[in-house]
Design a protein around this motif. Structure first.
Motif, short mmCIF file in Angstrom:
data_model
loop_
_atom_site.label_atom_id
_atom_site.label_comp_id
_atom_site.label_asym_id
_atom_site.label_seq_id
_atom_site.Cartn_x
_atom_site.Cartn_y
_atom_site.Cartn_z
N ALA A 32 46.30 35.95 42.32
CA ALA A 32 46.76 34.68 41.74
C ALA A 32 47.12 34.88 40.28
N PHE A 33 48.20 34.23 39.87
CA PHE A 33 48.63 34.24 38.47
C PHE A 33 47.82 33.20 37.68
N GLN A 34 47.54 33.54 36.45
CA GLN A 34 47.04 32.57 35.48
C GLN A 34 47.94 32.68 34.25
N LEU A 35 48.36 31.55 33.74
CA LEU A 35 49.22 31.54 32.56
C LEU A 35 48.59 30.71 31.47
N GLU A 36 48.44 31.32 30.31
CA GLU A 36 48.01 30.63 29.10
C GLU A 36 49.12 30.83 28.07
N SER A 37 49.58 29.73 27.49
CA SER A 37 50.69 29.86 26.53
C SER A 37 50.69 28.68 25.57
N GLU A 38 51.14 28.97 24.37
CA GLU A 38 51.27 27.94 23.34
C GLU A 38 52.53 28.23 22.54
N PRO A 39 53.44 27.26 22.44
CA PRO A 39 54.67 27.50 21.70
C PRO A 39 54.39 27.99 20.28
N GLY A 40 55.09 29.07 19.91
CA GLY A 40 54.94 29.64 18.58
C GLY A 40 53.80 30.61 18.44
N LYS A 41 52.93 30.73 19.47
CA LYS A 41 51.77 31.62 19.37
C LYS A 41 51.74 32.70 20.44
N GLY A 42 52.51 32.53 21.50
CA GLY A 42 52.58 33.58 22.51
C GLY A 42 52.10 33.15 23.88
N SER A 43 52.10 34.11 24.81
CA SER A 43 51.74 33.85 26.20
C SER A 43 50.83 34.97 26.72
N ARG A 44 50.02 34.60 27.70
CA ARG A 44 49.19 35.58 28.38
C ARG A 44 49.30 35.34 29.88
N PHE A 45 49.81 36.35 30.60
CA PHE A 45 49.86 36.33 32.05
C PHE A 45 48.70 37.17 32.58
N ALA B 243 40.91 41.50 36.80
CA ALA B 243 42.00 40.72 36.23
C ALA B 243 42.81 41.61 35.31
N ALA B 244 44.08 41.81 35.67
CA ALA B 244 45.01 42.54 34.81
C ALA B 244 45.76 41.51 33.97
N PHE B 245 46.10 41.86 32.74
CA PHE B 245 46.78 40.89 31.89
C PHE B 245 47.84 41.55 31.03
N VAL B 246 48.84 40.77 30.68
CA VAL B 246 49.86 41.15 29.69
C VAL B 246 49.99 39.96 28.75
N LYS B 247 49.76 40.17 27.48
CA LYS B 247 49.87 39.07 26.52
C LYS B 247 50.73 39.48 25.34
N ASP B 248 51.30 38.48 24.68
CA ASP B 248 52.15 38.73 23.52
C ASP B 248 51.92 37.65 22.49
N LEU C 174 56.08 46.14 34.95
CA LEU C 174 57.32 46.28 34.19
C LEU C 174 58.01 44.93 33.98
N ILE C 175 57.98 44.07 35.00
CA ILE C 175 58.58 42.74 34.86
C ILE C 175 57.87 41.96 33.76
N LEU C 176 56.55 41.97 33.78
CA LEU C 176 55.79 41.21 32.78
C LEU C 176 55.94 41.79 31.38
N LEU C 177 55.94 43.12 31.28
CA LEU C 177 56.10 43.76 29.97
C LEU C 177 57.51 43.55 29.42
N ASP C 178 58.50 43.66 30.30
CA ASP C 178 59.89 43.43 29.88
C ASP C 178 60.07 41.98 29.43
N ASN C 179 59.45 41.06 30.15
CA ASN C 179 59.53 39.65 29.78
C ASN C 179 58.90 39.42 28.40
N SER D 118 41.62 27.28 29.16
CA SER D 118 42.49 26.32 29.82
C SER D 118 43.70 27.07 30.35
N THR D 119 43.89 27.08 31.66
CA THR D 119 44.95 27.89 32.24
C THR D 119 45.74 27.10 33.26
N THR D 120 46.96 27.61 33.53
CA THR D 120 47.78 27.12 34.62
C THR D 120 47.76 28.19 35.70
N ILE D 121 47.36 27.85 36.92
CA ILE D 121 47.19 28.83 37.99
C ILE D 121 48.29 28.66 39.02
#
Length: 258
Positions: free
Chosen positions: A221-234, A168-173, A139-144, A253-256
């Protein structure tokens, strides 16, 4: 001895910083409630429309303060907790847990003209975990994602069984994304990438800090992929998973964060 004193000093500094930030966050809604009530009293008899607007404003700010206090209590429990209590843990199907969270968040997403999609897993993805805390994590990730995705956007969630035996569970936008200079700090308490936008949408600044704790408690462990203007994937990788063989997640390419 010097190392111990440094840790104690660091703990006190973090505590003072937390109290200062919490006081600031609580003060703003209270100030709005007080100002709204004072204006209503000074104006005397209000029209039904003005009265309704004032009451709704007070209700919104009261709800915002209540949500912040609940998050602060969760953080306080995290800070005071001892060893992780696994007595309540049970087998949790990550796909079913994530599907329930998507169903819960869908009315909010639809109110903001967002589409929520669930990418189903081929087989049950079972881990030992705290079902309630995992539901809170989704819910935190989806709300975010809802907060930082513009109307007409899409949010996708799912679980993938990796070839190395992990789930690996993921939420992306496809929202506004996160700039590189912010990625290492988004799990800090009260840290906001866009303070004005976050507050206008009711963010407490504590959600991702709580999410990070839940992930660590499950040895994940979290992995974050994100690009300004294109979205994020947790993504959250769960090492305890025992799964059937399915295609692995493509390398990226990820940030862990651990």
């Amino acid at each position: 001895m010097n190392g111990m004193l440094a840790r104690i000093e660091s703990s006190f500094h973090q505590m003072r910083e937390f109290v200062a930030n919490a006081s600031h966050e609580l003060r703003t809604p209270i100030a709005i409630i007080r100002a709204t009530a004072e204006v209503a009293l000074l104006e005397g008899e209000l029209s039904p429309r003005s009265s309704s607007e004032a009451l709704h404003r007070i209700l919104r700010e009261a709800e915002r303060d209540s949500a912040l206090l609940e998050d602060m209590l969760r953080i306080a429990r995290i800070d005071s907790a001892g060893p992780i209590d696994q007595s309540r843990w049970q087998p949790v199907d990550l796909g079913a847990s994530l599907a329930l969270a998507c169903s819960d968040i869908r009315p909010l997403a639809e109110s903001r003209r967002l589409t929520v999609r669930l990418s189903p897993s081929r087989n049950p993805c079972l881990i030992e975990g705290d079902e309630e805390q995992l539901h809170r994590l989704w819910l935190i990730l989806l709300d975010n994602a809802c907060k930082y995705t513009l109307p007409g956007g899409a949010i996708t969630a799912g679980v993938i069984a990796k070839a190395d035996g992990q789930f690996a569970a993921f939420v992306k936008d496809n929202g506004i994304g996160i700039a590189p200079e912010h990625r290492d700090r988004i799990f800090e308490r009260f840290y906001r990438v866009d303070k004005a936008r976050s507050r206008s949408l009711g963010g407490s600044g504590l959600g991702l800090a709580i999410a990070h704790h839940i992930v660590k408690a499950h040895d994940a462990a979290f992995q974050l992929e994100s690009e300004p203007g294109k979205g994020s994937r947790f993504s959250i990788a769960f090492p305890r998973a025992a799964c059937s063989t399915t295609p692995a997640i493509p390398a990226a390419s990820t940030t862990i964060f651990r």
